[in-house]
Design a protein around this motif. Structure first.
Motif, PDB file in Angstrom:
ATOM      1  N   ALA A 103       0.830  -1.210   0.000  1.00  0.00           N
ATOM      2  CA  ALA A 103       0.000   0.000   0.000  1.00  0.00           C
ATOM      3  C   ALA A 103       0.865   1.261   0.000  1.00  0.00           C
ATOM      4  CB  ALA A 103      -0.927   0.000   1.211  1.00  0.00           C
ATOM      5  N   TRP A 104       1.992   1.200   0.712  1.00  0.00           N
ATOM      6  CA  TRP A 104       2.848   2.387   0.870  1.00  0.00           C
ATOM      7  C   TRP A 104       4.056   2.364  -0.052  1.00  0.00           C
ATOM      8  CZ3 TRP A 104       0.898   6.299   3.436  1.00  0.00           C
ATOM      9  CH2 TRP A 104      -0.137   6.032   4.314  1.00  0.00           C
ATOM     10  N   TYR A 105       4.029   1.488  -1.057  1.00  0.00           N
ATOM     11  CA  TYR A 105       5.278   1.267  -1.788  1.00  0.00           C
ATOM     12  C   TYR A 105       5.086   1.161  -3.305  1.00  0.00           C
ATOM     13  CZ  TYR A 105      10.175   0.056  -1.070  1.00  0.00           C
ATOM     14  OH  TYR A 105      11.530   0.096  -1.017  1.00  0.00           O
TER      15      TYR A 105
ATOM     16  N   GLN B 254      -1.252  -2.327  -4.237  1.00  0.00           N
ATOM     17  CA  GLN B 254      -0.627  -1.007  -4.053  1.00  0.00           C
ATOM     18  C   GLN B 254      -1.669   0.095  -4.039  1.00  0.00           C
ATOM     19  OE1 GLN B 254       1.939  -0.794  -7.474  1.00  0.00           O
ATOM     20  NE2 GLN B 254       3.571  -1.962  -6.471  1.00  0.00           N
ATOM     21  N   SER B 255      -1.591   0.956  -3.021  1.00  0.00           N
ATOM     22  CA  SER B 255      -2.448   2.150  -3.003  1.00  0.00           C
ATOM     23  C   SER B 255      -1.746   3.205  -3.850  1.00  0.00           C
ATOM     24  CB  SER B 255      -2.625   2.663  -1.581  1.00  0.00           C
ATOM     25  OG  SER B 255      -3.303   1.716  -0.799  1.00  0.00           O
ATOM     26  N   THR B 256      -1.976   3.143  -5.137  1.00  0.00           N
ATOM     27  CA  THR B 256      -1.332   4.098  -6.051  1.00  0.00           C
ATOM     28  C   THR B 256      -1.605   5.524  -5.559  1.00  0.00           C
ATOM     29  OG1 THR B 256      -2.000   2.497  -7.707  1.00  0.00           O
ATOM     30  CG2 THR B 256      -1.038   4.538  -8.523  1.00  0.00           C
ATOM     31  N   HIS B 257      -2.784   5.706  -4.973  1.00  0.00           N
ATOM     32  CA  HIS B 257      -3.177   7.042  -4.505  1.00  0.00           C
ATOM     33  C   HIS B 257      -2.356   7.515  -3.312  1.00  0.00           C
ATOM     34  CE1 HIS B 257      -5.395   5.666  -0.856  1.00  0.00           C
ATOM     35  NE2 HIS B 257      -5.510   4.546  -1.553  1.00  0.00           N
ATOM     36  N   LYS B 258      -1.788   6.604  -2.542  1.00  0.00           N
ATOM     37  CA  LYS B 258      -1.071   7.050  -1.346  1.00  0.00           C
ATOM     38  C   LYS B 258       0.257   7.709  -1.691  1.00  0.00           C
ATOM     39  CE  LYS B 258      -2.578   3.578   2.056  1.00  0.00           C
ATOM     40  NZ  LYS B 258      -3.680   4.294   2.666  1.00  0.00           N
TER      41      LYS B 258
END
Ligand SMILES: Cc1ncc(COP(=O)(O)O)c(C=O)c1O
Length: 659
Positions: free
Chosen positions: A347-349, A372-376
């Motif tokens: 998520a953060w990477y 993956q949270s592309t938005h993060k």
């Protein structure tokens, strides 16, 4: 809009030939259409080439001579092999896998060159003696344009510009319902015309369907898969929270075992309930001094893999919110040796593939799935995530069924477009932007430390003792700062930074703040942060006593499957008795909900887990704490905090898990 710059590096050991190549190619670039701003430059050695690739973030492609020699005293015939094209291609790909690579064949035996490079990612070959510079340029330009294409976003834009009359959802009808409203037109003005015009629906076939992509969404996902090194990529419009659940429901049938870090995000724990999995919780390491929860020790992981070879999957978070990166290859190898699938919550990477400082990515380390949270951390709208799949036994049908089960039939198209654009951006300029972010991260560290009061915690400070020898790395874009000497409590400091200096930080523990740097971090922001921290430091306040939140109790026995426990109606029982003491009747009972205090965001209880007096004491301590701690999962009967528990009858109806 700024015009892009795209440099193509030509590597040829013969100066005269190189000069002619560069001249011919630049002439072609000048005379033909050149929307990406292509220019050619050259070097004669592999070393210079690798240096240029490292230093010049505008390099988009390389043209490598099939064999590189060093000419001795410029004499023909007297030459030493520098590096084969194979070796150089491998080095370039290892460093920047997003670059296009072409081989210039100089010798007659082109089949030998092609064979030698068969297993490498080579985008094309040119026979040098043909001197067809315009032809070469056309191919190089077309390939770059292909990489820079955003099929979904382009189509969305085209559709909006076609200005069709909308006789379909959404109800605001391109914003027409709002535009002239005396009550709501300010929302239209504030959010912006195009958000509404681009807010369309599956009623528009030329925009494809997220649930059964075969057009522009399928194309966008395919290009993303290539960029991220996946066999398949899926766009998710409900965040990594949903992505994790989709994968669980694909891989795990009710009762099947899942190995998971207890510190995993709550979506993972929810996914356990939804899939009916039998979770084997692995305790995360903890750094008590700073209240930071770290990775699961390698030995614990290896032991769990040995003890549960029947597990279907293992999920870990890498990197974590605090930036800890596991040494994934040996862990994945051990899991695969037992046939256990590996899911890595990235998520953060999501940016990691695009700079060597952050690699290997989970997929590069052999993971079967990465979310993956592309938005993060990249330029996508909130909730826009990607699921990357490299599982050789990927069951696409099952995955699709589960994906569709979790996906709205009315996904937000701007989010899909933002994923398409975020992918393009990170492929075309990710290396450059991440190099800058790393530089800023270094500067931020130096500046914070120079205040003499605040101190950035490095890996050695943050790593819990249990994982000191586990080859854990730190993602330096996550900056954790020790605030214990500044004279503020963490809550007061956060308020001071927000109200007086207009700074909002990412997260905190009782004595640390974490700042997140992304490709959107600017030098101005860095200087404002420095200014704020320096001013606070110069106030010279005496250090305050900081109250540590109680330590998370150990994981107690999981008696029933979380899903079975969750779906019991249960009974509501107060945490305190009439004398405001720990309610003894809770001891030995089974919780039906997930109880998670924030911070640290780690469940104290999951459905099916046994309650002990230590756990109740901890929860009461959290609820009575002076600090702003949310405890998710608590039921309130008026002001009285309660837990939902299994009744005796319900317990009797459930099957106990084997110990
Ligand atoms: C480790 C981890 N995984 C998953 C998620 C959920 O991601 P999203 O916000 O994209 O749903 C988060 C969110 O904070 C997270 O920290």
């Amino acid at each position: 809009m700024k015009r892009p710059v795209s440099r193509i590096l030509v590597i040829n050991d013969e100066k005269l030939i190189l000069k002619e190549l560069i001249k011919g190619l630049n002439a072609a670039a000048k005379s033909l259409e050149n929307p990406l701003g292509i220019t050619f430059s050259g070097v004669t050695t592999a070393r210079e080439a690798l240096q240029a690739i490292q230093e010049d973030g505008d390099i988009q492609s390389v043209l490598v001579d099939d064999t590189l020699y060093t000419l001795k005293n410029g004499e023909k015939g007297s030459r030493i092999l520098q590096m084969t094209a194979l070796k150089l291609v491998q080095e370039i790909t290892r460093f920047r896998p997003e670059l296009d690579i072409y081989i210039l064949i100089a010798q007659e035996k082109e089949d030998e060159v092609v064979d030698a490079l068969f297993s490498e990612t080579v985008d094309g070959y040119f026979y040098r003696e043909e001197r067809d510079y315009r032809g070469m340029y056309r191919i190089l330009n077309a390939q770059l344009q292909e990489k820079a294409r955003t099929p979904f976003y382009d189509q969305l834009k085209n559709y909006v510009l076609m200005a069709k009359d909308a006789w379909h959802t959404p109800g605001h009808s391109s914003g027409d319902s709002l535009r002239d409203s005396p009550w709501a037109s300010d929302f239209y003005q504030f959010i912006g015309e195009h958000i509404f015009r681009a807010d369309l629906s599956v009623s528009v076939p030329m925009l494809d369907s997220l649930m059964e992509p075969s057009g522009v969404i399928a194309e966008a996902q395919k290009i993303a898969a290539k960029a991220f090194g996946a066999r398949r990529t899926f766009f998710a419009t409900n965040g990594t929270s949903t992505a994790n659940k989709v994968i669980f429901q694909t891989l795990l049938a009710p009762g099947e075992k899942l190995l998971l870090d207890r510190n995993c995000h709550k979506s993972v724990h929810h996914g356990v309930v939804l899939s009916g999995a039998h979770p084997i919780y692995l305790n995360s390491s903890v750094n008590k001094k700073f209240g930071v929860y770290g990775p699961v020790p390698k030995q614990t992981l290896f032991r769990a893999i040995e003890e549960h070879p029947d597990a279907q999957a293992l999920i870990l978070t890498s990197c974590t919110y605090d930036g800890f990166r596991y040494d994934l290859p040996p862990i994945i190898e051990a899991a695969h040796a037992k046939g256990i699938k590996v899911i890595i919550d990235e998520a953060w990477y999501g940016f990691a593939r695009f700079h060597p400082a952050f690699r290997p990515t989970a997929l590069e380390a052999g993971a079967d799935y990465a979310t993956q949270s592309t938005h993060k951390v990249l330029s996508a709208f909130s909730q826009s995530s990607m699921i990357h799949v490299n599982d050789p036994e990927f069951n696409e049908h099952l995955f699709r069924e589960n994906f569709n089960m979790h996906t709205s039939t009315s996904p937000q198209y701007s989010m899909i477009a933002s994923l398409d654009v975020a992918r393009k951006q990170v492929v075309m300029e990710g290396y450059k932007l991440l190099s800058r972010t790393l530089e800023l991260a270094k500067e931020v560290r130096e500046q914070i430390n120079s205040t003499g009061v605040f101190r950035v915690l490095e890996l050695a400070d943050l790593l819990p003792d249990e994982v000191k020898n586990d080859n854990i790395q730190l993602d330096s874009t996550k900056v954790t700062v020790d605030i214990s000497r500044c004279g503020f409590t963490v809550e007061d400091l956060i308020r001071e930074l927000f109200e007086r200096y207009n700074i909002q930080v990412e997260k905190s523990t009782f004595n640390t703040l974490t700042l997140l740097l992304t490709i959107g971090t600017t030098r101005s922001k860095v200087s404002r942060l420095y200014d704020a921290l320096m001013r606070i430091a110069r106030e010279g306040r005496a250090p305050r006593r900081l109250y540590q939140i109680p330590e998370l109790p150990g994981f107690t026995e999981l008696k029933y499957l979380p899903r079975d426990a969750f779906y019991c109606g249960g009974e509501i029982v107060p945490l305190l008795d009439e004398q405001e003491r720990v309610n003894d009747s809770l001891k030995g009972k089974i919780c039906a909900d997930q109880i998670t205090p924030y911070p640290p965001g780690i469940p104290v209880l999951v459905p099916g887990q046994t309650i002990t007096s230590e756990v109740v004491q901890y929860l009461i301590g959290m609820l009575r704490s002076q600090k702003r701690v949310e405890v998710h999962g608590i039921v309130y009967d008026g002001y009285l905090p309660c837990l939902r528990l299994l009744s005796e009858v319900e317990e009797k109806s459930l099957k106990k898990l084997a110990k």
